[in-house]
Design a protein around this motif. Structure first.
Motif, PDB file in Angstrom:
ATOM      1  N   LEU A  20      36.145 -17.753  43.786  1.00  0.00           N
ATOM      2  CA  LEU A  20      37.051 -18.047  42.798  1.00  0.00           C
ATOM      3  C   LEU A  20      36.454 -18.712  41.499  1.00  0.00           C
ATOM      4  O   LEU A  20      36.816 -18.458  40.416  1.00  0.00           O
ATOM      5  N   ARG A  23      35.212 -16.051  39.040  1.00  0.00           N
ATOM      6  CA  ARG A  23      36.238 -15.538  38.149  1.00  0.00           C
ATOM      7  C   ARG A  23      36.992 -16.434  37.593  1.00  0.00           C
ATOM      8  O   ARG A  23      37.893 -16.207  36.794  1.00  0.00           O
ATOM      9  N   ALA A  25      38.721 -19.218  38.250  1.00  0.00           N
ATOM     10  CA  ALA A  25      40.107 -19.581  38.384  1.00  0.00           C
ATOM     11  C   ALA A  25      40.314 -21.082  38.447  1.00  0.00           C
ATOM     12  O   ALA A  25      39.330 -21.854  38.547  1.00  0.00           O
ATOM     13  N   ALA A  27      41.187 -23.824  40.040  1.00  0.00           N
ATOM     14  CA  ALA A  27      41.361 -24.131  41.543  1.00  0.00           C
ATOM     15  C   ALA A  27      41.053 -25.450  41.704  1.00  0.00           C
ATOM     16  O   ALA A  27      39.940 -25.930  41.361  1.00  0.00           O
ATOM     17  N   LEU A 238      42.243 -12.441  47.096  1.00  0.00           N
ATOM     18  CA  LEU A 238      41.983 -12.194  45.761  1.00  0.00           C
ATOM     19  C   LEU A 238      43.106 -11.183  45.198  1.00  0.00           C
ATOM     20  O   LEU A 238      43.655 -11.215  44.372  1.00  0.00           O
ATOM     21  N   LEU A 241      46.236 -13.100  45.082  1.00  0.00           N
ATOM     22  CA  LEU A 241      46.435 -13.803  43.946  1.00  0.00           C
ATOM     23  C   LEU A 241      46.814 -12.947  42.956  1.00  0.00           C
ATOM     24  O   LEU A 241      47.306 -13.496  42.026  1.00  0.00           O
TER      25      LEU A 241
END
Ligand code: 3Y8
Ligand code: NAP
Length: 252
Positions: A20, A23, A25, A27, A238, A241
């Motif tokens: 995560l 990329r 993200a 989070a 992913l 997501l």
């Protein structure tokens, strides 16, 4: 805008956190705060309970969470049940990232039991040298069988005296290796292992070592968790997501 709450505390959760972060993200990684010196994570971190289902619902609203990934341990059944309940009410997307349960190889000498109490019941009648590899939270049940010698492996030193007369504790935080677990079993002349069917790679070394040494294992099945979407790989998480329904319009 996707904002993720990752319920962690497993090897898989840490690997997913890296994916995560890679990329970019948005989070937050959540630990219960069960142990000292928690492993660091490449995401924003929060530590501690939410305060039950209502506390988690409040957190989802306050933090505008759109997706929850439950990557907690298969025995963290209460956290998982709370995540199902809170996400349902708040209209937040939920996906569990869960590893397969272990299944025995031909040479494995496993006795499967349903829970901790059944594991205590299944102990031998004659005094035995037992590697009680279930951590710290469920030790009390084994106080009923003081005739055995118990080797414990704890993440942090036990705060209070151990609940049985013949015991030794090693302090170690996995993941573990087969060779180090084999050495542990030989050093302590272990005759039986009691373990949880956690699955994954981080805890299975002791079972592989036991198979090589011909040591029997009492393996505790996972507790029941309410139905939810489950993914078994990081790619599957992913993919979810990227394609999960947009967050339902939430009332103000
Ligand atoms: C606090 C985070 C990572 C995650 C590593 C995995 C692997 C190593 C193997 C044995 C079995 C046991 C125990 C175990 C393993 C991984 C994973 C896993 C088993 C940490 C962690 C936290 C915890 C909590 C702790 C429990 C205990 C269980 C020890 C961090 C290291 C026995 C489960 O003292 C206590 O209160 C400990 C409690 C829940 C079970 C119990 O009932 O005592 N895990 N373990 C998480 C939090 O606060 O949210 O400290 O950094 C995580 C890991 N433990 O990032 O690489 O993925 O399973 N953890 C079991 O599976 O049987 C040890 O000794 O062979
Ligand atoms: P549990 O019994 O299912 O949950 C008890 C309470 O702890 C929950 O209701 C919640 O408190 C809090 N909690 C649990 N996981 C949390 C998280 N990731 N973030 C924030 N709060 C959390 O949980 P457990 O079995 O004690 O496990 C605690 C942690 O250790 C989890 O992160 C789990 O993944 C990890 N772990 C557990 C085991 C195991 O054998 N149980 C093994 C390896 C790792 P509130 O109700 O206040 O919200």
């Amino acid at each position: 805008m996707t904002r993720i709450l990752l319920l962690g505390g497993t090897t898989e959760a840490s690997r997913l956190a890296n994916a995560l972060a890679a990329r970019g993200a948005d989070a937050i990684f959540s630990y219960a705060g069960r142990t000292h010196a928690l492993a660091g994570q490449p995401l924003a971190m929060r530590v501690g309970g939410f305060g039950g289902v209502d506390g988690l619902r409040q957190y989802l609203r306050d933090e505008k969470i759109t997706h929850v990934i439950d990557a907690t341990h298969p025995f963290a059944a209460q956290m998982s049940a709370h995540a199902v309940a809170a996400c349902q009410v708040e209209g937040v997307e939920l996906c569990a990232f869960e590893r397969e349960a272990w299944s025995p190889a031909p040479a494995d000498r496993w006795t499967r039991v349903t829970d901790i109490a059944a594991a205590v019941e299944a102990l031998p009648k004659t005094p035995t040298r037992v590697f009680l590899a279930i951590g710290r939270q469920n030790l009390q049940a084994f106080a009923a069988r003081p005739e055995h010698f118990y080797l414990l492996r704890l993440v942090d030193a036990a705060p209070d005296p151990l609940p049985f007369p013949q015991a030794e504790a090693v302090i170690a935080r996995g993941p573990f290796t087969e060779e180090s677990d084999r050495a542990l079993l030989e050093t302590y002349r272990i005759e039986l292992i009691v373990a949880k069917n956690s699955g994954g790679e981080g805890a299975r070394a002791k079972l592989d070592a036991a198979r090589k040494l011909g040591i029997p294992v009492i393996l505790i099945d996972r507790p029941a968790i309410p139905p939810r979407r489950v993914a078994g790989t990081i790619d599957a998480v992913l993919h979810w997501l990227d394609h999960a329904a947009p967050p339902a319009e939430r009332g103000v």
